[in-house]
Design an enzyme around this catalytic site. Structure first.
Site, PDB file in Angstrom:
ATOM      1  N   CYS A  22       0.958  -0.909   0.280  1.00  0.00           N
ATOM      2  CA  CYS A  22      -0.388   0.181   0.207  1.00  0.00           C
ATOM      3  C   CYS A  22       0.883   1.636  -0.200  1.00  0.00           C
ATOM      4  O   CYS A  22       1.560   1.761  -0.864  1.00  0.00           O
ATOM      5  CB  CYS A  22      -1.268  -0.213   0.772  1.00  0.00           C
ATOM      6  SG  CYS A  22      -2.482   0.730   0.523  1.00  0.00           S
ATOM      7  N   HIS A  48      -3.789  -5.416   0.327  1.00  0.00           N
ATOM      8  CA  HIS A  48      -3.079  -5.773   1.713  1.00  0.00           C
ATOM      9  C   HIS A  48      -3.543  -7.067   1.662  1.00  0.00           C
ATOM     10  O   HIS A  48      -4.257  -7.652   1.922  1.00  0.00           O
ATOM     11  CB  HIS A  48      -3.974  -4.949   3.066  1.00  0.00           C
ATOM     12  CG  HIS A  48      -3.246  -3.193   2.921  1.00  0.00           C
ATOM     13  ND1 HIS A  48      -2.345  -3.089   3.750  1.00  0.00           N
ATOM     14  CD2 HIS A  48      -4.363  -2.194   2.708  1.00  0.00           C
ATOM     15  CE1 HIS A  48      -2.295  -1.484   4.223  1.00  0.00           C
ATOM     16  NE2 HIS A  48      -3.499  -1.301   2.841  1.00  0.00           N
ATOM     17  N   GLU A  92      -1.841  -9.042   3.269  1.00  0.00           N
ATOM     18  CA  GLU A  92      -1.266  -9.511   5.180  1.00  0.00           C
ATOM     19  C   GLU A  92      -2.871  -9.826   5.778  1.00  0.00           C
ATOM     20  O   GLU A  92      -2.827 -10.884   6.742  1.00  0.00           O
ATOM     21  CB  GLU A  92      -1.374  -8.673   5.663  1.00  0.00           C
ATOM     22  CG  GLU A  92      -1.749  -7.155   6.185  1.00  0.00           C
ATOM     23  CD  GLU A  92      -1.943  -6.158   5.179  1.00  0.00           C
ATOM     24  OE1 GLU A  92      -1.066  -6.613   4.091  1.00  0.00           O
ATOM     25  OE2 GLU A  92      -2.010  -4.793   5.263  1.00  0.00           O
TER      26      GLU A  92
HETATM   27  N1  GLN Z   1      -2.292   6.751   2.012  1.00  0.00           N
HETATM   28  C1  GLN Z   1      -1.833   6.237   1.748  1.00  0.00           C
HETATM   29  C2  GLN Z   1      -3.333   6.269   0.406  1.00  0.00           C
HETATM   30  O1  GLN Z   1      -4.449   6.522   1.083  1.00  0.00           O
HETATM   31  C3  GLN Z   1      -2.012   4.842   1.835  1.00  0.00           C
HETATM   32  C4  GLN Z   1      -3.162   4.257   2.856  1.00  0.00           C
HETATM   33  C5  GLN Z   1      -2.408   2.414   3.041  1.00  0.00           C
HETATM   34  O2  GLN Z   1      -1.009   2.420   3.137  1.00  0.00           O
HETATM   35  N2  GLN Z   1      -3.312   1.463   3.875  1.00  0.00           N
HETATM   36  O3  GLN Z   1      -3.934   5.705  -0.840  1.00  0.00           O
END
Ligand code: GLN
Length: 538
Positions: free
Chosen positions: A385, A511, A513
């Site tokens: 992410c 994600h 995970e």
């Molecule tokens: N802050 C970034 C976004 O909103 C990444 C979000 C995250 O890592 N969950 O796109």
């Protein structure tokens, strides 16, 4: 439908952080391995509608479900232990309950009436619990956050008291988790706080059916007898839950040894069936005896002081390591520390570097430095992410020479917004529950590391982000060595990028995970840990 569903309620006493979530998850695993369908749910007594707007320092990780709910991290334990899929029904907060009641009041749903905690709020809580009966589960397990005696949790406990009367004792069973502190000075294990927490439950009108005692040292027969006597719980229903030393996945095995699962089934008047923990025990044994070598992974984040902030990432790494009988050592590196000096002192002896998700500017430069270090030193790298967004920024700044490149999240005036706001987000004003959330499909490129790891060409992964890879920079970043190896099916969103000239360098917008399980490690985590071990530098 749902008439015959049994409800198991798990409350906690004495202190918070007792491990109610792990106990609930362990019980779920045991009941499932005795042939029952289980559904898990957590009720949290705080006023936020969900934990999505809280800092990880307040609350730990925000766990994202398939259907896009931002939830408590205990749901991660539920999914990992019992291999179930949680939903929006799996997590209710006081805020969510009250907003439903208030919304109904405004719509005239209680016309003519005075809206009160009892019965209106407690009815809403009971509905939240009983609606889980439609999940197809035989047994619904509901964990109540907080500690018996908290002002905040009283409407929840009152709702449970009412449910016990309405459902009857064979359909509503109460399990109370409590603490037996060990006093070093006198060398004694004390039962008084546990007696008092059971007494608080009784004053609310709930006599626990089962008392589970968290303890650092073994309990003696006198402790069992005393607790049975003072807490109105049969001796056989006082269960010891001693701290485990090597793996949290030992907890269900230990609870099964004491017959907790058959005790619960007896209370429900359900057949006991055979308990099958063969695969689970084999996994625990791999976790306890990691005799195929050591692998060191550096995780570079901004909430490193609180390990719960990256709970699922750490768990997924451990699943990958346990599967290969590797001894996983995680080095937690504060991203802010990486901004100056020679980075090799931080990464000396590290076999792999992972930059997880995150929000906000603090620590960003350090994360980009970590990406750069992994890229330049050919150290296996996994970005998740925000970690993937840092990969794009590193490629733009440090390879393509666009020194002011940034994400619009951190610099609205950057001349090179390699990470930009998603179109669907442009008119979004509210912060709660408005990101791109939940499972979306992704198509993988043939020959890529991701495609090889997954073994299939289309996958579905969970998301939680507002910003995305800016398509206007696809070509420039491709020339900077970043290959786009995973795209949304309509090709409009970049989901995975890789560096093919590198040992293992994969970064994902989603994600992964959240989908890793101890018996079914996530392919990318497994492959990353394997590459890190294979490429060991020392
Ligand atoms: N802050 C970034 C976004 O909103 C990444 C979000 C995250 O890592 N969950 O796109």
């Amino acid at each position: 439908m749902g008439e015959s569903v049994k409800h198991l309620f798990i409350t906690g006493g004495v202190v918070s952080s007792l491990g109610k979530g792990i106990t609930a998850a362990s019980v779920a695993l045991l009941l499932k391995q005795r042939g029952y369908n289980v559904f898990l749910q957590k009720l949290d007594p705080y006023l936020n509608v969900d934990p999505g707007t809280m800092s990880p320092y307040q609350h730990g990780e925000v766990y994202v479900t398939e259907d896009g709910a931002e939830t408590d991290l205990d749901l991660g334990h539920y999914e990992r232990f019992a291999n179930v899929t949680c939903t929006k029904q799996s997590n209710y907060t006081t805020g969510r309950i009250y907003s439903a009641v208030i919304q109904r009041e405004r719509m005239g749903g209680y016309l003519g009436g005075t809206v009160q905690v009892v019965p209106h709020v407690t009815d809403e809580i009971k509905n939240a619990i009983l609606s889980c009966s439609d999940s197809g589960a035989d047994i619904v397990i509901t964990e109540i956050g907080g500690t018996a005696g908290d002002i905040e949790s009283s409407p929840f406990l009152e709702a449970l008291r009412q449910l016990r009367v309405e459902l009857g004792p064979e359909k509503a069973v109460f399990l109370h988790l409590t603490l037996l502190p060990f006093l070093n000075a006198s060398g004694e294990l004390k039962t008084k706080p546990a007696q008092q927490s059971a007494s608080i439950m009784r004053s609310i009108g709930i006599i626990p059916d089962v008392l589970i005692c968290r303890t650092e040292v073994p309990m003696e027969e006198e402790h069992f007898k005393k607790l049975s006597l003072f807490c109105s719980v049969p001796r056989t229903a006082v269960i010891e839950e001693r701290d485990v030393s090597d793996s949290i996945y030992e907890v269900p095995v230990e609870l099964a040894k004491q017959g907790l699962d058959s005790l619960i089934l007896k209370k429900f008047n359900l057949p006991e069936n055979q308990l099958d923990l063969t695969e689970w025990e084999a996994m625990v044994s791999r976790a306890i005896n990691p005799d195929c070598g050591e692998v060191r992974i550096a995780v570079v984040g901004k909430y490193m002081a609180l390990r719960d902030a990256y709970k699922s990432v750490f768990e997924a790494l451990s699943h990958g390591a346990v599967d290969q009988k590797l001894d996983l050592k995680i080095e937690c590196i504060e991203a802010e520390d990486l901004q100056t000096g020679d980075l090799s002192e931080y990464f000396d002896g590290v076999d792999g570097i992972l930059v997880p998700g995150g929000f906000g500017y603090r620590g960003l430069d350090g994360k980009i430095e970590a990406v750069k270090y992994a890229r330049e030193n050919n150290i296996p790298f996994f970005g998740i992410c925000l970690g993937m967004q840092c990969v794009a920024i590193d490629a733009a700044r440090n390879v393509a020479g666009l020194s002011d490149a940034n994400s619009l999240e951190f610099d609205e005036d950057t001349p090179h917004p390699v990470i930009s706001l998603m179109d669907e987000q442009k008119n979004v004003v509210n912060k709660g529950g408005t990101m791109r959330l939940g499972a979306f499909p992704c198509v993988l490129k043939d020959g890529s590391k991701a495609r090889e790891a997954y073994g299939v060409s289309e996958v579905s992964e969970r998301h939680r982000h507002r910003f995305e890879f800016n398509n206007e920079y696809r070509e420039i970043l491709d020339e900077a060595g970043l290959v786009l190896t995973g795209l949304s099916p309509d090709k409009s969103l970049v989901e995975v990028v890789e560096r093919p000239d590198h040992k293992w360098f994969v970064a994902v917008q989603f994600h992964p995970e959240f989908k890793s399980r101890p018996l079914n490690p996530h392919p990318l985590f497994r492959s990353f840990v394997e590459a890190a071990f294979r490429g060991k530098r020392k």
